[in-house]
Design an enzyme around this catalytic site. Structure first.
Site, PDB file in Angstrom:
ATOM      1  CD  GLU A 161       3.998   2.054  -5.793  1.00  0.00           C
ATOM      2  OE1 GLU A 161       3.842   0.829  -5.736  1.00  0.00           O
ATOM      3  OE2 GLU A 161       4.680   2.694  -4.966  1.00  0.00           O
ATOM      4  CD  GLU A 318       1.626   5.242  -2.182  1.00  0.00           C
ATOM      5  OE1 GLU A 318       0.692   4.695  -1.620  1.00  0.00           O
ATOM      6  OE2 GLU A 318       2.151   4.799  -3.217  1.00  0.00           O
ATOM      7  CG  HIS A 369       3.320  -0.779   4.874  1.00  0.00           C
ATOM      8  ND1 HIS A 369       3.430   0.562   5.183  1.00  0.00           N
ATOM      9  CD2 HIS A 369       4.077  -0.975   3.772  1.00  0.00           C
ATOM     10  CE1 HIS A 369       4.218   1.136   4.282  1.00  0.00           C
ATOM     11  NE2 HIS A 369       4.622   0.232   3.419  1.00  0.00           N
TER      12      HIS A 369
HETATM   13  C1  GLA Z   1       3.342   1.485  -2.597  1.00  0.00           C
HETATM   14  C2  GLA Z   1       1.919   1.277  -3.020  1.00  0.00           C
HETATM   15  C3  GLA Z   1       1.008   1.202  -1.820  1.00  0.00           C
HETATM   16  C4  GLA Z   1       1.533   0.211  -0.820  1.00  0.00           C
HETATM   17  C5  GLA Z   1       2.951   0.554  -0.460  1.00  0.00           C
HETATM   18  C6  GLA Z   1       3.587  -0.430   0.480  1.00  0.00           C
HETATM   19  O1  GLA Z   1       3.522   2.780  -2.118  1.00  0.00           O
HETATM   20  O2  GLA Z   1       1.504   2.320  -3.853  1.00  0.00           O
HETATM   21  O3  GLA Z   1      -0.270   0.825  -2.258  1.00  0.00           O
HETATM   22  O4  GLA Z   1       1.486  -1.073  -1.375  1.00  0.00           O
HETATM   23  O5  GLA Z   1       3.749   0.572  -1.629  1.00  0.00           O
HETATM   24  O6  GLA Z   1       4.906  -0.075   0.783  1.00  0.00           O
END
Ligand code: GLA
Ligand code: GLA
Length: 680
Positions: A161, A318, A369
């Protein structure tokens, strides 16, 4: 490359028929060794065939500058391979280890007000730091050399990300790189001074060294400086992405490279359409933000991701099986949401359904999460839903590699306009670029009309109706292109605050919207933004909020589709349409919201000859998306409601979905059905 990748995902006894990818981020370093074998066993049970490994493993892989620990990673790669599970291997550079930030605090980002962003969370690195780059690329090279020939290696996952936490860095490294970027863009200081309008407020630069990022200032920083800093910051991360990619391509030219975008919500810093060409396939992360339009937003984001991927298949890298941990209140998903959310992405072109993460963490900032294997373990509703989805995705194997079939309506989504329209010192601070586009999208869904979300560089001629909400920045060539589009038979719709400025954020003079004034046949002398809570009525076209315009019709052929009935401009035009050559150009001068737009849209769809393809009883309740390949067309039918929707009169092979005693498809609450029709 994506098709080769999908052919590898059949497990040890599989043939090479392409399959949809299914899996998650897998972080085995958070767990003792004995859990790993159970992980692989459960992955197989769930139908998982791809996991992303190593994303946050830098500190584990390289515990000190010249010390490497690959034993655990070798072992996990081997276990996964033996289990028939491919690896999307991270370059592991997302989060620098403590030894590096201690030795080199100069890699830490700096905020606009000069505060250091300290280590302790993640992604605490400057995109432009030469020191960070040197260390990160050394890691990338070491990873690539070690795993180049590993049979589990399916793809490379660059960083994670990019820009999630470090898109804007105001450090001295950033200042230097910003100056280089500006020299490249403008060549001379005179050109920069002109573009930035530095005659205003005594800002004229006489030396490049005087130029800074828009750090905390006494009042509104120069708007073009702000806009250029946004462009630069996106480009700086793109440059970084290329640097990692180049190392990977040098060592493993045949392994596809991706990085996970964040096309969702308000993540606007990264100009993804501009990044997409740098990688072998597009990947996206998406999380539902609970609210009245949450699943429309999911569909919109998936749709835009498909636009960014030019209609080609992409990976959902994701999303969540249930709750996240980073919203003010983290709502668990209801039964059915898990599958519907995933399949909605597949409908829009995702060839992979992956989650964050495989096993829910017991410690750390993301322990609340959700994951594929929750705290409760495999004996859980979430894991049963995960396993059921694995079966569904197997049944959808024929969809793998197919492309999304274009719609007849396009919604233009433009990063430059997103950036510029929401800057400070404007007529209103309440304008929300993405929300306006999403409202048009929701209104089309309410009418059962398919639309593509596209960028300005897409082939616009493929659309009979092109909706360009708040297309604020219109450089001269784009104005020409839109005019040509309408004159050659396209139907263009645009809205308030569109066509107001050029690429330098300079006003097109002579009356708004300068770039489109002639095409629209209107002239606006003054904007009339509305205070929060105020509204105006339109005759026969609902209620407007946020904005009004004082419109003068300058071309007598312009049709006024609606007038203001109340407000300062009562009696004056609110919605206009001009026949332009073989097409038309319409203007909507206020924010009508989903219901208002759904009321207005039939008037705009009519001349373009666009109608819903759904049976009347399903319009509004069902979203239909089509994917197409050599072996057929695949109709995805998504129930947008919490009720049951019967779908009569559909013939075709039902790949996913329930039928009633008469053999007709029935969509239960939040269900998705997939029907294969013959190619053609
Ligand atoms: C993104 C990040 C993950 C995690 C999720 C949480 O997908 O890439 O590492 O932090 O968010 O929702
Ligand atoms: C004051 C300042 C001007 C201008 C206006 C804007 O009058 O002196 O320079 O900024 O405010 O309202």
């Amino acid at each position: 490359m994506i098709s080769t990748l999908l052919s590898q995902l059949n497990g040890p006894d599989g043939d090479s028929t392409p399959r949809l990818a299914y899996g998650a981020d897998y972080n085995p370093e958070q767990w003792p060794r004995e859990v790993w074998e159970e992980d692989v066993r459960l992955m197989r049970e769930a139908g998982v065939n791809l996991v992303s490994v190593g994303i946050f493993s830098w500190a584990r892989i390289q515990p000190a500058r010249d010390q490497w620990d690959f034993g655990w990673l070798d072992e996990i790669m081997g276990l996964l391979h033996a289990g028939g599970i491919g690896v999307d291997l991270a370059t592991a550079t997302a989060s620098p280890p403590p030894w590096l930030t201690t030795a080199h605090p100069e890699i830490l980002p700096v905020t606009a007000s000069g505060e250091t962003v300290w280590p302790g969370a993640r992604q605490h690195w400057r995109p432009t730091s030469p020191v960070f780059r040197e260390h990160a690329l050394r890691l990338v090279r070491t990873m690539a050399e070690r795993y180049a020939d590993h049979p589990a290696l399916a793809a490379w996952h660059i960083s994670n990300e990019l820009g999630c936490h470090n898109i804007y860095d105001y450090s001295d490294d950033a200042a230097r790189a910003f100056r280089d970027w500006l020299r490249d863009r403008y060549t001379t200081l005179d050109a920069l001074n002109h573009a930035w309008g530095t005659a205003f407020w005594s800002q004229r630069y006489s030396d490049w060294e005087q130029i800074l990022p828009p750090r905390l200032a006494a009042s509104h920083p120069n708007p073009t400086q702000q806009l250029d800093f946004k462009r630069f910051s996106s480009d700086a991360l793109k440059e970084y992405l290329r640097a990692e990619r180049d190392v990977l391509r040098e060592i493993t030219p045949d392994v596809p490279v991706t990085t996970n975008f964040m096309v969702m919500g308000n993540t606007k810093g990264m100009n993804y359409p501009d990044w997409a060409g740098e990688i072998d396939f597009v990947s996206n992360d998406h999380y539902v933000h609970p609210g009245p339009q949450d699943r429309d937003e999911l569909s919109f984001s998936a749709n835009l991701t498909s636009g960014i991927a030019s209609g080609r298949p992409w990976f959902l890298m994701e999303h969540s099986t249930s709750a996240v941990n980073w919203q003010p209140v983290n709502v668990a998903k209801r039964p059915g949401d898990l599958a519907r959310d995933s399949l909605l992405h597949v409908a829009h072109g995702a060839d992979a359904v992956c989650y964050f993460q495989w096993r829910q963490s017991a410690a750390g900032a993301e322990k609340y999460h959700s994951a594929m294997v929750p705290h409760a373990g495999a004996d859980s509703e979430v894991f049963r839903a995960v396993t059921a989805l694995g079966q569904t995705l197997k049944a959808l194997a024929p969809v793998a590699g197919t492309e999304r079939e274009p719609a007849r309506v396009g919604i233009v989504y433009d990063w430059e306009s997103w950036w510029a329209s929401e800057q400070d010192s404007h007529p209103t601070a309440l304008l929300d670029y993405r929300q306006e586009a999403l409202d048009w999208y929701s209104a089309l869904l309410a009418l059962g009309v398919r639309a593509d979300v596209v960028t300005t560089t897409a082939d616009l001629d493929r659309y009979d109706l092109l909706i360009a909400p708040v297309l604020h920045v219109i450089p001269a060539p784009l104005a020409k292109e839109l005019t040509r589009y309408a004159e050659t038979g396209g139907h263009l719709v645009t809205t308030y605050f569109s066509g107001v400025v050029d690429e330098n954020d300079h006003i097109w003079l002579g009356g708004h919207p300068g770039a489109l004034r002639d095409l629209l046949g209107i002239r606006i002398e003054e904007f009339g933004p509305l205070l929060d809570g105020d509204s105006v009525d339109l005759d026969g076209a609902g209620t407007g909020t946020l904005w009004t315009d004082r419109i003068t019709v300058t071309d007598p052929t312009v049709e006024v589709l609606a007038h203001y009935r109340t407000g300062t401009y009562a009696g004056m035009p609110a919605v206009t349409r001009r026949a332009a050559g073989q097409g038309s150009a319409s203007y909507v001068s206020t924010r009508l919201g989903v219901d208002g737009l759904a009321g207005l849209l039939p008037e705009l769809l009519g001349p373009a000859g666009v109608r819903s393809e759904l049976p009347a009883e399903a319009r509004g309740s069902v979203e239909q998306i089509v994917r197409r390949g050599p072996d057929g067309r695949f109709l995805f039918l998504v129930n947008r409601t919490d009720g049951t929707v019967p779908l009569t009169g559909l013939s075709g092979e039902v790949l996913v979905g329930d039928t009633d005693s008469e053999g007709s498809l029935v969509l239960g609450p939040r269900d998705v059905a997939v029907v294969r029709l013959p190619a053609g």
